[in-house]
Write a protein that holds these residues in place. Structure first.
Motif, PDB file in Angstrom:
ATOM      1  N   ALA A   1     -38.218 -43.207 -20.073  1.00 36.51           N
ATOM      2  CA  ALA A   1     -38.191 -42.518 -18.780  1.00 36.51           C
ATOM      3  C   ALA A   1     -39.577 -42.066 -18.326  1.00 36.51           C
ATOM      4  CB  ALA A   1     -37.252 -41.314 -18.850  1.00 36.51           C
ATOM      5  N   GLN A   2     -40.582 -42.207 -19.194  1.00 42.02           N
ATOM      6  CA  GLN A   2     -41.907 -41.687 -18.833  1.00 42.02           C
ATOM      7  C   GLN A   2     -42.515 -42.488 -17.680  1.00 42.02           C
ATOM      8  OE1 GLN A   2     -43.357 -38.833 -20.336  1.00 42.02           O
ATOM      9  NE2 GLN A   2     -44.527 -39.042 -18.452  1.00 42.02           N
ATOM     10  N   THR A   3     -42.857 -41.802 -16.606  1.00 43.00           N
ATOM     11  CA  THR A   3     -43.566 -42.420 -15.483  1.00 43.00           C
ATOM     12  C   THR A   3     -44.753 -41.534 -15.114  1.00 43.00           C
ATOM     13  OG1 THR A   3     -42.122 -41.278 -13.909  1.00 43.00           O
ATOM     14  CG2 THR A   3     -41.509 -43.529 -14.490  1.00 43.00           C
ATOM     15  N   GLY A   4     -45.447 -41.890 -14.055  1.00 37.66           N
ATOM     16  CA  GLY A   4     -46.548 -41.053 -13.571  1.00 37.66           C
ATOM     17  C   GLY A   4     -47.905 -41.704 -13.783  1.00 37.66           C
ATOM     18  N   PRO A   5     -48.940 -41.101 -13.175  1.00 41.40           N
ATOM     19  CA  PRO A   5     -50.271 -41.709 -13.213  1.00 41.40           C
ATOM     20  C   PRO A   5     -50.857 -41.833 -14.620  1.00 41.40           C
ATOM     21  CG  PRO A   5     -50.315 -39.539 -12.150  1.00 41.40           C
ATOM     22  CD  PRO A   5     -48.883 -39.904 -12.315  1.00 41.40           C
ATOM     23  N   ALA A   6     -50.536 -40.891 -15.519  1.00 41.00           N
ATOM     24  CA  ALA A   6     -51.155 -40.940 -16.852  1.00 41.00           C
ATOM     25  C   ALA A   6     -50.718 -42.195 -17.609  1.00 41.00           C
ATOM     26  CB  ALA A   6     -50.804 -39.691 -17.656  1.00 41.00           C
ATOM     27  N   ILE A   7     -49.434 -42.474 -17.633  1.00 38.80           N
ATOM     28  CA  ILE A   7     -48.953 -43.642 -18.390  1.00 38.80           C
ATOM     29  C   ILE A   7     -49.365 -44.945 -17.689  1.00 38.80           C
ATOM     30  CG2 ILE A   7     -46.620 -43.776 -17.366  1.00 38.80           C
ATOM     31  CD1 ILE A   7     -45.581 -44.475 -20.166  1.00 38.80           C
ATOM     32  N   ARG A   8     -49.557 -44.900 -16.361  1.00 44.17           N
ATOM     33  CA  ARG A   8     -50.022 -46.101 -15.639  1.00 44.17           C
ATOM     34  C   ARG A   8     -51.525 -46.296 -15.759  1.00 44.17           C
ATOM     35  NH1 ARG A   8     -47.248 -44.042 -11.175  1.00 44.17           N
ATOM     36  NH2 ARG A   8     -49.212 -43.588 -10.104  1.00 44.17           N
ATOM     37  N   GLY A   9     -52.225 -45.273 -16.280  1.00 47.31           N
ATOM     38  CA  GLY A   9     -53.685 -45.326 -16.314  1.00 47.31           C
ATOM     39  C   GLY A   9     -54.275 -45.294 -14.908  1.00 47.31           C
ATOM     40  N   ASP A  10     -53.605 -44.604 -14.011  1.00 50.08           N
ATOM     41  CA  ASP A  10     -54.009 -44.568 -12.597  1.00 50.08           C
ATOM     42  C   ASP A  10     -54.987 -43.411 -12.377  1.00 50.08           C
ATOM     43  OD1 ASP A  10     -54.171 -44.273  -9.872  1.00 50.08           O
ATOM     44  OD2 ASP A  10     -52.012 -44.362  -9.516  1.00 50.08           O
ATOM     45  N   SER A  11     -56.252 -43.663 -12.699  1.00 45.82           N
ATOM     46  CA  SER A  11     -57.237 -42.570 -12.685  1.00 45.82           C
ATOM     47  C   SER A  11     -57.551 -42.120 -11.252  1.00 45.82           C
ATOM     48  CB  SER A  11     -58.514 -42.983 -13.419  1.00 45.82           C
ATOM     49  OG  SER A  11     -59.009 -44.177 -12.869  1.00 45.82           O
ATOM     50  N   GLN A  12     -57.374 -43.003 -10.277  1.00 42.45           N
ATOM     51  CA  GLN A  12     -57.617 -42.618  -8.881  1.00 42.45           C
ATOM     52  C   GLN A  12     -56.647 -41.501  -8.464  1.00 42.45           C
ATOM     53  OE1 GLN A  12     -57.958 -45.883  -5.949  1.00 42.45           O
ATOM     54  NE2 GLN A  12     -56.752 -44.638  -4.521  1.00 42.45           N
ATOM     55  N   THR A  13     -55.366 -41.687  -8.747  1.00 47.12           N
ATOM     56  CA  THR A  13     -54.365 -40.675  -8.409  1.00 47.12           C
ATOM     57  C   THR A  13     -54.598 -39.397  -9.209  1.00 47.12           C
ATOM     58  OG1 THR A  13     -52.756 -42.370  -7.837  1.00 47.12           O
ATOM     59  CG2 THR A  13     -51.883 -40.199  -8.362  1.00 47.12           C
ATOM     60  N   MET A  14     -54.946 -39.545 -10.487  1.00 51.16           N
ATOM     61  CA  MET A  14     -55.189 -38.355 -11.306  1.00 51.16           C
ATOM     62  C   MET A  14     -56.345 -37.529 -10.733  1.00 51.16           C
ATOM     63  SD  MET A  14     -54.456 -40.044 -15.049  1.00 51.16           S
ATOM     64  CE  MET A  14     -54.902 -38.619 -16.012  1.00 51.16           C
ATOM     65  N   LYS A  15     -57.359 -38.216 -10.232  1.00 50.73           N
ATOM     66  CA  LYS A  15     -58.487 -37.503  -9.626  1.00 50.73           C
ATOM     67  C   LYS A  15     -58.036 -36.715  -8.386  1.00 50.73           C
ATOM     68  CE  LYS A  15     -62.206 -40.293 -10.545  1.00 50.73           C
ATOM     69  NZ  LYS A  15     -63.054 -41.408 -10.119  1.00 50.73           N
ATOM     70  N   LEU A  16     -57.208 -37.362  -7.554  1.00 53.35           N
ATOM     71  CA  LEU A  16     -56.688 -36.681  -6.362  1.00 53.35           C
ATOM     72  C   LEU A  16     -55.861 -35.458  -6.740  1.00 53.35           C
ATOM     73  CD1 LEU A  16     -55.610 -39.828  -4.299  1.00 53.35           C
ATOM     74  CD2 LEU A  16     -57.397 -38.199  -3.649  1.00 53.35           C
TER      75      LEU A  16
END
Lengths: 261, 261
Positions: free
Chosen positions: A218-233
């Motif tokens: 069930a884990q989703t979100g920017p961290a598991i996707r490695g989405d550093s752009q969203t994490m920065k925002l």
């Protein structure tokens, strides 16, 4: 079941404590089919005012009466000290704490009767159909604990002190910490004029999904996707405290799934 | 309602993207009463294999056809680049991202059609009765977005880019992070041979309590009690990663309630 109950002889109980746990134990013991609550001890008797007057109350350890079992529903930090009172020397004493090892009870005859569910001031909790984690050093005392739990209409589970501490620690993560993250998320939504109902919906659906397919799937979100752009925002949008929490939990997610994926 | 729908003229839609969000948008658009999905673009056409063959597909931005609206369901980091293609110069383009500001869409006519709910591979999600956060710079385009949402049988809410980012950030706390804490808690329980059902029960009851009385009133645990003895016992039981998380969340709880209590 009834046959079982009929052959169970009465069990006399002294309860110690005046907080939420003690009050809930007292109320459930008062309607227990064969355990008799013969006395309640509290340092401050005003804490016991919510209980029926016929219950015998005392604020002195020197006035304790004889009983088959002494249930300590007092604060963790008092368990060791109170149980070292000479009165308990040859008594069967149990505590109701999640984190405290059974050995903290000074006398030799000791055990644990731990309710692994939340007991609060707001709400009376019937022990019927609940679970109890029990622990004891002799078969005879274990049977006594099992009988008490059975009389509540509840289920007992043999859980040692180490397991109980792990459960109690896990509960902090699953229960206390998730609740805090929920509070922080609600703050963020509120400050952006997003109605509560959206957050409530997210929380409930998220938990339902975790329970259905398991937390790892069930884990989703920017961290598991490695989405550093969203994490920065996201980080730019947070105060220091939330920023620290965001970073440490995102790193923990990345560590967990980098290894496994 | 029917009268409303009858007077709504058909809306031609081009969808861009091949991931979960795009697939769910495609499926819901294919059963939309008056929006017509005239084309789908994906860089890798194999991603679109799950969709019916009659849907017109392309993997080249140069082959895009004319439409009333272009829905970008592509990754956040590609939104700016793809929307800078000259084809979109005078087109109405919207993205479906939670964290991306509307201004990341290069052309002047732009907007947002964001589903504030989770879309996953595992599960088809009907948009009926869901909510959408919409944003646009002209009344005419806003009406077009509202019509699309209404055709889904869903509800639209005017939410600007800043609010949407706050919601998206809050969702990480409420959803992604709580799910991770649940995973960590399950690990602890598992390593102590505590059956999953106890943790599941804790999780569900905790959330129900938060929703019922609010997260601030529902907060329990050693941190809010200032019970440093129990916190020490818990910390001794944890690996480095869980220890860091435990400390930072406990401090955050203490900060929050020291101030307020």
């Amino acid at each position: 079941m009834q046959k079982e109950s009929l052959k169970t002889k009465p069990i006399s109980v002294v309860l110690l404590g005046g907080g939420n746990v003690a009050i809930q134990f007292a109320k459930n013991l008062l309607s227990h089919p064969f355990a008799e609550l013969v006395q309640i001890y509290a340092r401050d008797l005003s804490q016991l005012e919510v209980l029926k007057d016929e219950t015998k109350k005392t604020d002195s350890l020197d006035d304790l009466v004889s009983a088959d079992i002494y249930i300590f529903a007092i604060s963790d930090k008092s368990i060791n000290e109170v149980s070292s009172h000479p009165f308990f020397q040859d008594k069967f004493v149990v505590h109701t704490s999640g984190a405290t090892a059974v050995r903290e009870l000074v006398p030799h005859k000791n055990g644990v009767l731990y309710p692994p569910f939340s007991l609060s001031k707001e709400l009376d909790v019937r022990f019927k159909d609940q679970d109890f984690f029990i622990e004891s050093q002799s078969a005879e005392q274990l049977e006594l604990l099992q009988n008490i739990v059975e009389g509540f209409g509840a289920k007992s589970h043999l859980v040692n002190s180490e397991q109980r501490l792990s459960f109690h620690t896990a509960a902090v993560f699953v229960n206390n910490f998730t609740n805090h993250l929920y509070a922080l998320g609600m703050d963020l939504a509120k400050s952006a004029d997003i109605p509560n109902e959206f957050m409530e919906d997210l929380l409930l659906k998220g938990v339902q999904k975790s329970l259905l397919i398991g937390a790892d799937k069930a884990q989703t979100g920017p961290a598991i996707r490695g989405d550093s752009q969203t994490m920065k925002l996201h980080l730019a949008n947070l105060d220091e405290n939330k920023k620290n929490i965001y970073k440490i939990l995102s790193e923990s997610i990345q560590k967990r799934y980098d290894k496994k994926l």
